[in-house]
Design a protein around this motif. Structure first.
Motif, PDB file in Angstrom:
ATOM      1  N   LYS A  75       0.847  -1.192   0.000  1.00  0.00           N
ATOM      2  CA  LYS A  75       0.000   0.000   0.000  1.00  0.00           C
ATOM      3  C   LYS A  75       0.879   1.237   0.000  1.00  0.00           C
ATOM      4  CE  LYS A  75      -3.478  -2.393   2.806  1.00  0.00           C
ATOM      5  NZ  LYS A  75      -4.149  -2.438   4.130  1.00  0.00           N
ATOM      6  N   VAL A  76       0.434   2.257  -0.715  1.00  0.00           N
ATOM      7  CA  VAL A  76       1.178   3.505  -0.806  1.00  0.00           C
ATOM      8  C   VAL A  76       0.227   4.681  -0.626  1.00  0.00           C
ATOM      9  CG1 VAL A  76       2.640   4.984  -2.238  1.00  0.00           C
ATOM     10  CG2 VAL A  76       2.838   2.502  -2.414  1.00  0.00           C
ATOM     11  N   ASP A  77       0.604   5.596   0.249  1.00  0.00           N
ATOM     12  CA  ASP A  77      -0.060   6.894   0.371  1.00  0.00           C
ATOM     13  C   ASP A  77       1.058   7.920   0.236  1.00  0.00           C
ATOM     14  OD1 ASP A  77      -1.545   9.121   0.881  1.00  0.00           O
ATOM     15  OD2 ASP A  77      -2.329   8.461   2.820  1.00  0.00           O
ATOM     16  N   PHE A  78       1.270   8.425  -0.974  1.00  0.00           N
ATOM     17  CA  PHE A  78       2.448   9.222  -1.275  1.00  0.00           C
ATOM     18  C   PHE A  78       2.644  10.343  -0.264  1.00  0.00           C
ATOM     19  CE2 PHE A  78       2.225   7.109  -5.347  1.00  0.00           C
ATOM     20  CZ  PHE A  78       3.570   6.971  -5.686  1.00  0.00           C
ATOM     21  N   GLY A  79       3.883  10.403   0.250  1.00  0.00           N
ATOM     22  CA  GLY A  79       4.248  11.427   1.212  1.00  0.00           C
ATOM     23  C   GLY A  79       3.849  11.115   2.631  1.00  0.00           C
ATOM     24  N   LYS A  80       3.031  10.071   2.845  1.00  0.00           N
ATOM     25  CA  LYS A  80       2.515   9.793   4.187  1.00  0.00           C
ATOM     26  C   LYS A  80       2.897   8.416   4.722  1.00  0.00           C
ATOM     27  CE  LYS A  80      -1.456  12.891   3.656  1.00  0.00           C
ATOM     28  NZ  LYS A  80      -2.936  13.007   3.680  1.00  0.00           N
ATOM     29  N   SER A  81       2.771   7.393   3.902  1.00  0.00           N
ATOM     30  CA  SER A  81       3.068   6.041   4.402  1.00  0.00           C
ATOM     31  C   SER A  81       3.284   5.083   3.240  1.00  0.00           C
ATOM     32  CB  SER A  81       1.923   5.524   5.284  1.00  0.00           C
ATOM     33  OG  SER A  81       0.739   5.352   4.510  1.00  0.00           O
ATOM     34  N   TYR A 130       6.228   1.947   6.924  1.00  0.00           N
ATOM     35  CA  TYR A 130       6.837   3.193   7.389  1.00  0.00           C
ATOM     36  C   TYR A 130       5.780   4.281   7.419  1.00  0.00           C
ATOM     37  CZ  TYR A 130      11.416   1.052   6.573  1.00  0.00           C
ATOM     38  OH  TYR A 130      12.509   0.226   6.608  1.00  0.00           O
ATOM     39  N   GLN A 131       5.672   4.952   8.561  1.00  0.00           N
ATOM     40  CA  GLN A 131       4.803   6.103   8.700  1.00  0.00           C
ATOM     41  C   GLN A 131       5.682   7.359   8.650  1.00  0.00           C
ATOM     42  OE1 GLN A 131       1.416   5.787   8.909  1.00  0.00           O
ATOM     43  NE2 GLN A 131       1.729   3.557   8.738  1.00  0.00           N
ATOM     44  N   TYR A 132       5.280   8.338   7.859  1.00  0.00           N
ATOM     45  CA  TYR A 132       6.068   9.556   7.711  1.00  0.00           C
ATOM     46  C   TYR A 132       5.580  10.636   8.669  1.00  0.00           C
ATOM     47  CZ  TYR A 132       8.922   8.118   3.785  1.00  0.00           C
ATOM     48  OH  TYR A 132       9.863   7.479   3.001  1.00  0.00           O
ATOM     49  N   PHE A 133       6.559  11.339   9.245  1.00  0.00           N
ATOM     50  CA  PHE A 133       6.269  12.392  10.202  1.00  0.00           C
ATOM     51  C   PHE A 133       6.997  13.674   9.786  1.00  0.00           C
ATOM     52  CE2 PHE A 133       5.597   8.454  12.407  1.00  0.00           C
ATOM     53  CZ  PHE A 133       4.542   8.688  13.269  1.00  0.00           C
ATOM     54  N   LYS A 134       6.393  14.804  10.131  1.00  0.00           N
ATOM     55  CA  LYS A 134       6.995  16.088   9.804  1.00  0.00           C
ATOM     56  C   LYS A 134       8.055  16.501  10.819  1.00  0.00           C
ATOM     57  CE  LYS A 134       4.629  16.821   6.064  1.00  0.00           C
ATOM     58  NZ  LYS A 134       5.319  16.746   4.741  1.00  0.00           N
ATOM     59  N   ASP A 135       7.969  15.979  12.032  1.00  0.00           N
ATOM     60  CA  ASP A 135       8.967  16.336  13.034  1.00  0.00           C
ATOM     61  C   ASP A 135       9.251  15.137  13.928  1.00  0.00           C
ATOM     62  OD1 ASP A 135       7.169  16.418  15.502  1.00  0.00           O
ATOM     63  OD2 ASP A 135       6.198  17.929  14.257  1.00  0.00           O
TER      64      ASP A 135
END
Length: 612
Positions: free
Chosen positions: A229-235, A263-268
């Motif tokens: 699964k892909v959520d571009f820029g997020k996970s 992988y979960q993407y975070f801004k900070d």
């Protein structure tokens, strides 16, 4: 290389014992630890249960699924990036022709290729592919696919990193259905080994699109996972292939044990920490010591639900430092570079921010005892100096004692002494303080910017900015999205950048891209500083063409000494330990290998004791 793996003599000796001159594995100037009948590496659990999901974090964002092109930012987990070469072993999608072990200085064993043979004249190497190898779509991996992968990565449509890394390869030749030969332009002591790091992907990936236009299509590759699964820029999440062809291969047994890795993407960074504490993440490697000491606390830690591991290491860390863009005239004066470095007060930082857990970087080959420059020039190094065509330039540039980073001893007197010295160097270079700022002869103020992807580095850089301010220099920290920082660095549109150079236990062809003159103007190269020096080019040739470890070590020390005298980088520091927070049921083999990249080991060898 980021892995020079074998002396020519050792390979020829190994090949001589086989009628076909083919070997299953090779060691760097030694017989490899694991013989032809080995069943698994000693540092894995061959009986580790498979299953469960592993959730990790990443910072910033991503906008493509092709890690081999220059533009854009690929997701974490693929094992390669367009702005740097990462071993396939730490990626989930791409297998390489061969793979290295973690408990030897550097040895290489068959993966996609079941054996390898170097020609007697050392001008070609031949790989025989494993007949079991399959792409994720079920099709067999053939020599044509290997040639296609190599030719594609060497084309203008891929990142220039690969063209630099394999620049001495003349061509890939299909010998048979499962036999591929790589012909060389010249003898190169490590080339036959670094070709083994080639990742292989299917010609069907992208359905005929030009390679640099393949952006959102999931790769068709040979590795243990596929994109789920892909959520571009997020996970992004990867699913273990039930039909992974190499699951029981000796060089893969006991590895890649999770049914799903996401992988979960975070801004900070605070977002990542909070997600760990609330159960959203399964493990997190922490780089900030102050955060580790102050914030990794609470009920989940007290109960043992989350464990904190501090693992000491002697990993080769290379030169982590602040690089200056030499394409700007103000940084071309070595006195200016020295002055900026004198304002970096590591001792104060280590005492007040790092709790004494950091060590100062002093070499481009930090923690490699035989590669780091020593105060005295060895007999072998002197012999190399005498052979340099650019000997006079070398001698003119390398004068006096071996430079070491300034040490203040955490006292105001020490910092004051260093700033006085910095002020004198700047004055010699034509910079004087007037009208409230340090200015050059044209009256332009000395002002710099450095981009940061998050605020974790802010406390360190703010202290440096404060010290620079005492010299009349302005340093501004710019918080930017990582993808924008990468684009600016690819285009050399920056003043300063935090970067890591070196770090290999056995340097080689990657030095062309890191430090070579040809890469200084190549957008997207790793030569962020823009270093272009015939002395460095000549020493790199000596390293790449070293016939044994002793010769390589002497040439590396020579390069290290020369680079340190040029003050291209403001040395920072390296961690003496890994800081890993993990859920209590997440297991790893004991003991942890001291030189392992821990983030990679989560994917390689860890498992759930009771898969969820």
């Amino acid at each position: 290389m980021r892995g020079w793996l074998l002396s020519t003599l050792m390979l020829l000796a190994a090949c001589a014992s086989s009628p076909s001159w083919a070997v299953h594995g090779m060691g760097m100037g030694y017989a490899p630890k694991y013989g032809p009948a080995f069943t698994h590496f000693d540092y894995v659990n061959p009986d580790a249960p498979k299953g469960g999901s592993l959730t990790l974090s990443a910072s910033g964002s991503f906008d493509k699924l092709n890690p081999f092109t220059l533009k854009g930012r690929p997701p974490v987990g693929m094992g390669y990036s367009s702005n740097g070469f990462v071993f396939a072993e730490y990626g989930l999608l791409f297998d390489s022709l061969m793979t290295h072990s973690e408990d030897e200085p550097f040895s290489n064993y068959g993966l996609l290729a079941e054996d390898v043979a170097l020609a007697p004249d050392q001008l070609s190497v031949t790989f025989t592919l494993n007949p079991k190898a399959r792409f994720s779509d079920g099709t067999p991996v053939l020599a044509d696919d290997v040639k296609y992968s190599f030719d594609t990565l060497m084309s203008k449509r891929a990142s220039p990193t690969f063209r630099s890394y394999w620049g001495d390869v003349k061509e890939a030749v299909v010998v048979g259905e499962r036999t591929i030969r790589f012909d060389f332009k010249r003898r190169n002591a490590e080339l036959h080994m670094i070709v083994g790091q080639l990742p292989v992907f299917s010609r069907a990936w992208g359905k005929g699109k030009p390679f640099d236009e393949i952006v959102s299509e999931a790769p068709i590759a040979t590795g243990p996972y596929v994109i789920d699964k892909v959520d571009f820029g997020k996970s992004i999440s990867y699913k273990l292939r039930p039909d992974y062809w190499a699951a029981d291969l000796p060089s893969r047994k006991g590895m890649f044990n999770f049914g799903e890795v996401s992988y979960q993407y975070f801004k900070d960074r605070l977002g990542e920490e909070e997600s760990l504490k609330t159960g959203g993440l399964d493990a997190l490697e922490e780089g900030s010591i102050s955060a580790w000491v102050r914030r990794y606390k609470g009920k989940r830690f007290d109960s043992g639900e989350i464990l904190k591991d501090e693992i000491s290491h002697r990993r080769f860390t290379g030169m982590q430092g602040i690089v200056m863009n030499l394409r700007q005239p103000r940084f071309q004066d070595v006195r200016v570079r020295q002055a900026l470095a004198l304002a970096f007060d590591f001792d104060w930082l280590n005492q007040h921010i790092f709790y004494g857990r950091r060590a100062r970087t002093q070499s481009y080959f930090q923690n490699s005892d035989d590669l780091m420059a020593q105060p005295e020039v060895s007999v072998q190094e002197q012999a190399l100096i005498d052979q340099l065509k650019s000997k006079q330039r070398y001698l003119a540039q390398v004068q006096g004692r071996l430079p070491r980073p300034a040490s203040t001893g955490d006292t105001p007197t020490g910092l004051r002494r260093d700033l006085v010295q910095a002020q004198a160097l700047l004055r010699e270079a034509g910079w004087t303080y007037r009208d409230g700022a340090l200015r050059n002869a044209a009256g332009q103020p000395f002002a710099m910017e450095i981009d940061i992807p998050d605020r974790s580095s802010e406390p360190v850089l703010a202290v440096w900015a404060r010290n620079l301010g005492k010299l009349g220099i302005t340093l501004q920290l710019r918080l930017r999205d990582p993808s924008l920082i990468k684009k600016k660095q690819d285009d050399f549109d920056f003043d300063l950048a935090v970067n890591i150079l070196g770090g290999s236990s056995s340097p080689g062809n990657e030095l062309y891209d890191d430090l070579g003159s040809a890469s200084a103007a190549e957008k997207g190269s790793q030569n962020l500083s823009g270093i272009s020096d015939p002395v460095i080019d000549e020493i790199i040739e000596s390293i790449v063409n070293s016939h044994d470890r002793a010769a390589l070590s002497a040439a590396a020390r020579l390069l290290d000494r020369y680079l340190l005298h040029q003050h291209y980088v403001i040395p920072m520091y390296y961690g003496k330990q890994y800081f890993i927070a993990r859920k209590g049921h997440l297991r790893r083999p004991e003991p942890a290998l001291p030189q392992r990249l821990l983030a990679g080991s989560w994917l390689l060898t860890m498992w759930w004791d009771a898969p969820r």
